[in-house]
Design a protein around this motif. Sequence first.
Motif, PDB file in Angstrom:
ATOM      1  N   VAL A  80       0.844  -1.291   0.082  1.00  0.00           N
ATOM      2  CA  VAL A  80      -0.008  -0.103   0.017  1.00  0.00           C
ATOM      3  C   VAL A  80       0.839   1.355   0.028  1.00  0.00           C
ATOM      4  N   PHE A  81       1.839   1.276   0.928  1.00  0.00           N
ATOM      5  CA  PHE A  81       2.711   2.320   0.886  1.00  0.00           C
ATOM      6  C   PHE A  81       3.651   2.845  -0.502  1.00  0.00           C
ATOM      7  N   THR A  82       3.926   1.679  -0.969  1.00  0.00           N
ATOM      8  CA  THR A  82       4.632   1.613  -2.354  1.00  0.00           C
ATOM      9  C   THR A  82       3.617   2.184  -3.438  1.00  0.00           C
ATOM     10  N   ALA A  83       2.427   1.887  -3.196  1.00  0.00           N
ATOM     11  CA  ALA A  83       1.579   2.092  -4.430  1.00  0.00           C
ATOM     12  C   ALA A  83       1.097   3.682  -3.920  1.00  0.00           C
ATOM     13  N   LEU A  84       1.253   4.027  -2.971  1.00  0.00           N
ATOM     14  CA  LEU A  84       1.077   5.625  -2.800  1.00  0.00           C
ATOM     15  C   LEU A  84       1.732   6.375  -3.294  1.00  0.00           C
ATOM     16  N   GLY A  93       1.397  14.024   4.235  1.00  0.00           N
ATOM     17  CA  GLY A  93       1.658  12.733   3.776  1.00  0.00           C
ATOM     18  C   GLY A  93       2.450  11.673   4.762  1.00  0.00           C
ATOM     19  N   ALA A  94       3.771  12.308   5.215  1.00  0.00           N
ATOM     20  CA  ALA A  94       4.671  11.390   5.884  1.00  0.00           C
ATOM     21  C   ALA A  94       4.159  11.211   7.339  1.00  0.00           C
ATOM     22  N   LEU A  95       3.507  12.212   7.660  1.00  0.00           N
ATOM     23  CA  LEU A  95       2.743  12.120   8.993  1.00  0.00           C
ATOM     24  C   LEU A  95       1.867  10.953   9.067  1.00  0.00           C
ATOM     25  N   ILE A  96       1.038  10.812   7.867  1.00  0.00           N
ATOM     26  CA  ILE A  96      -0.092   9.652   7.812  1.00  0.00           C
ATOM     27  C   ILE A  96       0.557   8.382   7.875  1.00  0.00           C
ATOM     28  N   VAL A  97       1.635   8.125   7.060  1.00  0.00           N
ATOM     29  CA  VAL A  97       2.459   6.900   6.926  1.00  0.00           C
ATOM     30  C   VAL A  97       2.996   6.654   8.432  1.00  0.00           C
ATOM     31  N   TRP A  98       3.597   7.401   8.960  1.00  0.00           N
ATOM     32  CA  TRP A  98       4.212   7.461  10.522  1.00  0.00           C
ATOM     33  C   TRP A  98       3.007   7.012  11.575  1.00  0.00           C
ATOM     34  N   ALA A  99       1.942   7.651  11.132  1.00  0.00           N
ATOM     35  CA  ALA A  99       0.899   7.533  12.255  1.00  0.00           C
ATOM     36  C   ALA A  99       0.318   5.979  12.041  1.00  0.00           C
ATOM     37  N   VAL A 100       0.407   5.719  10.726  1.00  0.00           N
ATOM     38  CA  VAL A 100      -0.455   4.184  10.588  1.00  0.00           C
ATOM     39  C   VAL A 100       0.824   3.248  11.097  1.00  0.00           C
ATOM     40  N   LEU A 101       2.108   3.302  10.728  1.00  0.00           N
ATOM     41  CA  LEU A 101       3.086   2.525  11.167  1.00  0.00           C
ATOM     42  C   LEU A 101       3.354   2.323  12.649  1.00  0.00           C
ATOM     43  N   GLY A 102       3.184   3.646  13.197  1.00  0.00           N
ATOM     44  CA  GLY A 102       3.722   3.672  14.742  1.00  0.00           C
ATOM     45  C   GLY A 102       2.558   3.573  15.550  1.00  0.00           C
ATOM     46  N   VAL A 103       1.261   3.806  15.126  1.00  0.00           N
ATOM     47  CA  VAL A 103       0.374   3.857  16.141  1.00  0.00           C
ATOM     48  C   VAL A 103      -0.980   3.119  15.621  1.00  0.00           C
ATOM     49  N   ALA A 104      -1.199   3.027  14.337  1.00  0.00           N
ATOM     50  CA  ALA A 104      -2.548   2.102  14.117  1.00  0.00           C
ATOM     51  C   ALA A 104      -2.247   0.682  14.126  1.00  0.00           C
ATOM     52  N   VAL A 105      -1.029   0.269  13.881  1.00  0.00           N
ATOM     53  CA  VAL A 105      -0.687  -1.155  13.908  1.00  0.00           C
ATOM     54  C   VAL A 105      -0.772  -1.989  15.372  1.00  0.00           C
ATOM     55  N   TYR A 106      -0.405  -1.144  16.267  1.00  0.00           N
ATOM     56  CA  TYR A 106      -0.522  -1.648  17.657  1.00  0.00           C
ATOM     57  C   TYR A 106      -1.581  -2.120  18.321  1.00  0.00           C
ATOM     58  N   PRO A 107      -2.883  -1.422  17.854  1.00  0.00           N
ATOM     59  CA  PRO A 107      -4.098  -2.158  18.285  1.00  0.00           C
ATOM     60  C   PRO A 107      -4.424  -3.232  17.710  1.00  0.00           C
ATOM     61  N   ALA A 108      -3.988  -3.721  16.406  1.00  0.00           N
ATOM     62  CA  ALA A 108      -4.406  -4.976  15.905  1.00  0.00           C
ATOM     63  C   ALA A 108      -3.235  -6.019  16.277  1.00  0.00           C
ATOM     64  N   LEU A 109      -2.233  -5.572  16.648  1.00  0.00           N
ATOM     65  CA  LEU A 109      -1.201  -6.615  17.339  1.00  0.00           C
ATOM     66  C   LEU A 109      -1.805  -6.818  18.485  1.00  0.00           C
ATOM     67  N   VAL A 110      -2.428  -6.130  19.456  1.00  0.00           N
ATOM     68  CA  VAL A 110      -2.780  -6.416  20.873  1.00  0.00           C
ATOM     69  C   VAL A 110      -4.265  -7.212  20.474  1.00  0.00           C
ATOM     70  N   VAL A 111      -4.956  -6.804  19.744  1.00  0.00           N
ATOM     71  CA  VAL A 111      -6.246  -7.399  19.770  1.00  0.00           C
ATOM     72  C   VAL A 111      -5.915  -9.009  19.018  1.00  0.00           C
ATOM     73  N   LEU A 112      -5.141  -9.201  18.117  1.00  0.00           N
ATOM     74  CA  LEU A 112      -4.676 -10.625  17.528  1.00  0.00           C
ATOM     75  C   LEU A 112      -3.851 -11.180  18.681  1.00  0.00           C
TER      76      LEU A 112
END
Length: 134
Positions: A80-84, A93-112
């Motif tokens: 997805v990041f390569t296609a952007l 744009g850079a802030l959104i990428v870092w927010a997804v990688l640095g923040v949004a991924v962790y709730p998914a990891l915790v739930v899993l």
Amino acid sequence: MGAPGTPRREVVTGTPRAARADHAGRGSRAGHARPGAVRGTEERPAVESLALRSLIRRQLRLALLAFGLLVVLLGPLPLVFTALPDTGAWPGGALIVWAVLGVAVYPALVVLGRWYVVRAERNERDTADLAERA
């Protein structure tokens, strides 16, 4: 006490543990065996071994499923990041990428991770119940 260099003597007043385990449930002290006591002690290791193999298979299946979910959920992120378009071209744009990688991924990891732990504990509890009933 005794002369120096003489080994200390100890008095054993009970049956050694190995002998107690061999005679437990067989009634050798009382002179008669309880019905089913010998059968239960011989079949128990086979049941426990079967339950353990079943638990290992279930835990492996669960681990592979959790890994597969992790790959499906987070694996496409690099694509997805390569296609952007270039993140420097649009503001924030850079802030959104870092927010997804640095923040949004962790709730998914915790739930899993939480899902995995709950299922693994349920597998162990079910196997222990099965072994106790057998």
